[in-house]
Design a protein around this motif. Structure first.
Motif, PDB file in Angstrom:
ATOM      1  N   VAL A   9       0.841  -1.193   0.000  1.00  0.00           N
ATOM      2  CA  VAL A   9       0.000   0.000   0.000  1.00  0.00           C
ATOM      3  C   VAL A   9       0.877   1.243   0.000  1.00  0.00           C
ATOM      4  O   VAL A   9       1.832   1.344   0.773  1.00  0.00           O
ATOM      5  CB  VAL A   9      -0.933   0.016   1.234  1.00  0.00           C
ATOM      6  CG1 VAL A   9      -1.681   1.339   1.339  1.00  0.00           C
ATOM      7  CG2 VAL A   9      -1.919  -1.139   1.159  1.00  0.00           C
ATOM      8  N   SER A  10       0.532   2.199  -0.859  1.00  0.00           N
ATOM      9  CA  SER A  10       1.248   3.467  -0.932  1.00  0.00           C
ATOM     10  C   SER A  10       0.934   4.327   0.287  1.00  0.00           C
ATOM     11  O   SER A  10      -0.202   4.361   0.772  1.00  0.00           O
ATOM     12  CB  SER A  10       0.843   4.219  -2.202  1.00  0.00           C
ATOM     13  OG  SER A  10       1.257   5.571  -2.150  1.00  0.00           O
ATOM     14  N   GLY A  11       1.940   5.055   0.758  1.00  0.00           N
ATOM     15  CA  GLY A  11       1.742   5.942   1.892  1.00  0.00           C
ATOM     16  C   GLY A  11       0.978   7.215   1.546  1.00  0.00           C
ATOM     17  O   GLY A  11       0.544   7.948   2.441  1.00  0.00           O
ATOM     18  N   LYS A  12       0.774   7.485   0.257  1.00  0.00           N
ATOM     19  CA  LYS A  12       0.122   8.732  -0.156  1.00  0.00           C
ATOM     20  C   LYS A  12      -1.273   8.896   0.424  1.00  0.00           C
ATOM     21  O   LYS A  12      -1.693  10.000   0.762  1.00  0.00           O
ATOM     22  CB  LYS A  12       0.049   8.798  -1.690  1.00  0.00           C
ATOM     23  CG  LYS A  12       1.355   9.136  -2.373  1.00  0.00           C
ATOM     24  CD  LYS A  12       1.130   9.314  -3.871  1.00  0.00           C
ATOM     25  CE  LYS A  12       2.412   9.755  -4.565  1.00  0.00           C
ATOM     26  NZ  LYS A  12       2.202   9.971  -6.018  1.00  0.00           N
ATOM     27  N   GLN A  13      -2.023   7.797   0.520  1.00  0.00           N
ATOM     28  CA  GLN A  13      -3.424   7.884   0.911  1.00  0.00           C
ATOM     29  C   GLN A  13      -3.632   8.236   2.378  1.00  0.00           C
ATOM     30  O   GLN A  13      -4.746   8.529   2.801  1.00  0.00           O
ATOM     31  CB  GLN A  13      -4.130   6.561   0.609  1.00  0.00           C
ATOM     32  CG  GLN A  13      -3.670   5.387   1.478  1.00  0.00           C
ATOM     33  CD  GLN A  13      -4.184   4.049   0.967  1.00  0.00           C
ATOM     34  OE1 GLN A  13      -3.971   3.693  -0.190  1.00  0.00           O
ATOM     35  NE2 GLN A  13      -4.882   3.322   1.830  1.00  0.00           N
TER      36      GLN A  13
END
Length: 451
Positions: free
Chosen positions: A401-405
């Motif tokens: 999972v990307s940390g952007k969210q």
């Protein structure tokens, strides 16, 4: 810790590891007492509790035997996918049979009462049980302060909408933070500000300045096993936050959703350090039992009770589920399952940390120092193309999972990272998954593309 629980846990672990095979006879009570250096009564109690958990069964005049397993329940380990993304508990550790027993016991105990709408505050007997249960977490509250909610999310949404005694309107959130709550606040147009939190902690001087400036309704925080960082505040940080809440009349909403998943002894919640009733304490039961239960508890200051209950006018959680949870806690199954799941998750975290030590020799990743819980932050070099990295890993059946969210849409001070969850990553897959992540990061560093 009671001796019989240590013995129970040890036997369960030996069964799970195959040291005691399906159908195998366990040592007699007398022999086991010699083995563990305790009384026969202690062994007998451990065996009785294991039998209640459906881990073993007894045959009169013969002894105790390991329950034969009819194959893997959900075949999660047969999947080739390395799942570093899921946040819900591993289905293989769900306490199905235990909770089924508690449902039946609840039906026998409360009968027709469970099929009414119930009280909007929650089943009174469960709330009474939670008084002593929460005291074990150093959260001392009266039954009247405890409200049962449909998971922690419901409590968070209500708190965002109701007026607070300080008259303020802005919600202060850590950045990064719980993504679903951030999206809710933005969608509802609720005033919100962010403050940076890293694996090293939070800038307490900046936090105090924001409290001092005024306008902050409450500060939303996950003090332990933070999502997505995985780290916990120190006792000094928690104490400082509690002090500032009182000094500046700012409430703190303490989301202790992973309180059960391991913590250093003596590390109390923020709630325990505050003496002016400025802390709202939230606890979820989803991470320790199963998400579908949808039960949480909110411990509210008396000044918030009326407005919270006015907003939550009707009963919206199953009476049967609440009664079963009450039985599950009172008969000791909750604590036993907590020990089991903590042990399994801690082993996965150790496997992850060992894999990082083995393959991250070049220091491409910065890893949060996490020994318990389920989340770890893999901080990436700024030159890495995050989307491309995730696509390459997905092609290798590694889901991350990307940390952007986990940031507010307009928050600029962001770190580039992957949030790694070991919740459903099987132990035998972790080393290979970490190796592949580091290899793909190495490829990205060699052919960078800024995003």
């Amino acid at each position: 810790m009671k001796k019989y629980l240590d013995i129970l846990t040890d036997i369960e672990q030996k069964i799970n590891e195959g040291q005691f095979a399906s159908g195998q006879k366990l040592p007699s009570v007398r022999n086991a007492a010699k083995l563990y250096g305790c009384s026969a009564n202690t062994i007998a109690r451990a065996y009785v509790e294991l039998e209640k958990c459906h881990a073993i069964y007894s045959i009169a005049q013969s002894g105790y035997y390991v329950v034969e397993k009819l194959g893997k329940r959900l075949n999660v380990t047969e999947s080739k996918t390395v799942d570093f993304s899921s946040v819900s508990p591993d289905p293989s550790v769900f306490p199905y049979l235990d909770f089924q027993h508690c449902l039946n016991k609840a039906l026998d105990t409360y009968k027709y009462d469970l099929f009414t709408c119930g009280n909007s505050k929650g089943l009174e007997t469960l709330r009474q049980t939670l008084v002593s249960h929460l005291a074990g977490y150093q959260v001392f509250a009266k039954m009247e302060q405890i409200i049962i909610t449909s998971g922690a999310n419901q409590a968070l949404e209500i708190l965002a909408k109701i007026p607070f005694p300080n008259g303020n309107s802005v919600i202060l959130v850590e950045q990064p933070s719980y993504d679903i709550y951030l999206r809710f606040l933005e969608a509802e147009g609720i005033p919100v500000q962010g403050i940076t939190r890293t694996t090293a902690g939070i800038d307490l001087r900046e936090l105090e300045e924001k409290f001092r400036q005024g306008g902050i309704k409450f500060f939303y925080t996950m003090p332990r096993h933070h999502s997505p960082l995985g780290t916990s505040y120190s006792a000094d940080e928690r104490r400082a936050i509690a002090r500032m809440a009182s000094k500046y009349d700012v409430y703190v909403v303490e989301d202790d959703y992973m309180a059960d998943l391991g913590e250093e002894p003596g590390t109390d919640p923020i709630y325990a350090y505050n003496r002016t009733s400025h802390i709202v304490y939230l606890k979820s039961f989803s991470k320790i039992i199963f998400p579908g239960l949808r039960l949480g508890a909110a411990v509210l200051p008396e000044k918030l009770l009326e407005s919270f209950c006015e907003y939550k006018r009707y009963a919206d959680t199953s009476q049967l589920s609440q009664a079963a949870l009450e039985v599950y806690i009172k008969n000791g199954m909750y604590d036993r399952h907590k020990r089991k799941i903590c042990s399994q998750y801690a082993a996965r975290i150790r496997a992850l940390n060992e894999a990082v030590r083995q393959y991250n020799d070049a220091g491409l990743l910065s890893i949060s120092d996490v020994r318990s819980g389920v989340y770890v932050q893999f901080k990436l070099p700024q030159t890495v193309n995050l989307e491309r990295l995730i696509e390459r890993l997905a092609a290798k059946d590694i889901v991350v999972v990307s940390g952007k969210q986990f940031y507010l849409s307009n928050y600029l001070e962001r770190e580039k990272f992957l949030r790694i969850s070991i919740s459903r990553a099987q132990p035998e897959q972790i080393e290979e998954g970490v190796r592949e992540i580091i290899e793909e990061v190495r490829r990205e560093v060699k052919s960078p593309s800024m995003v």
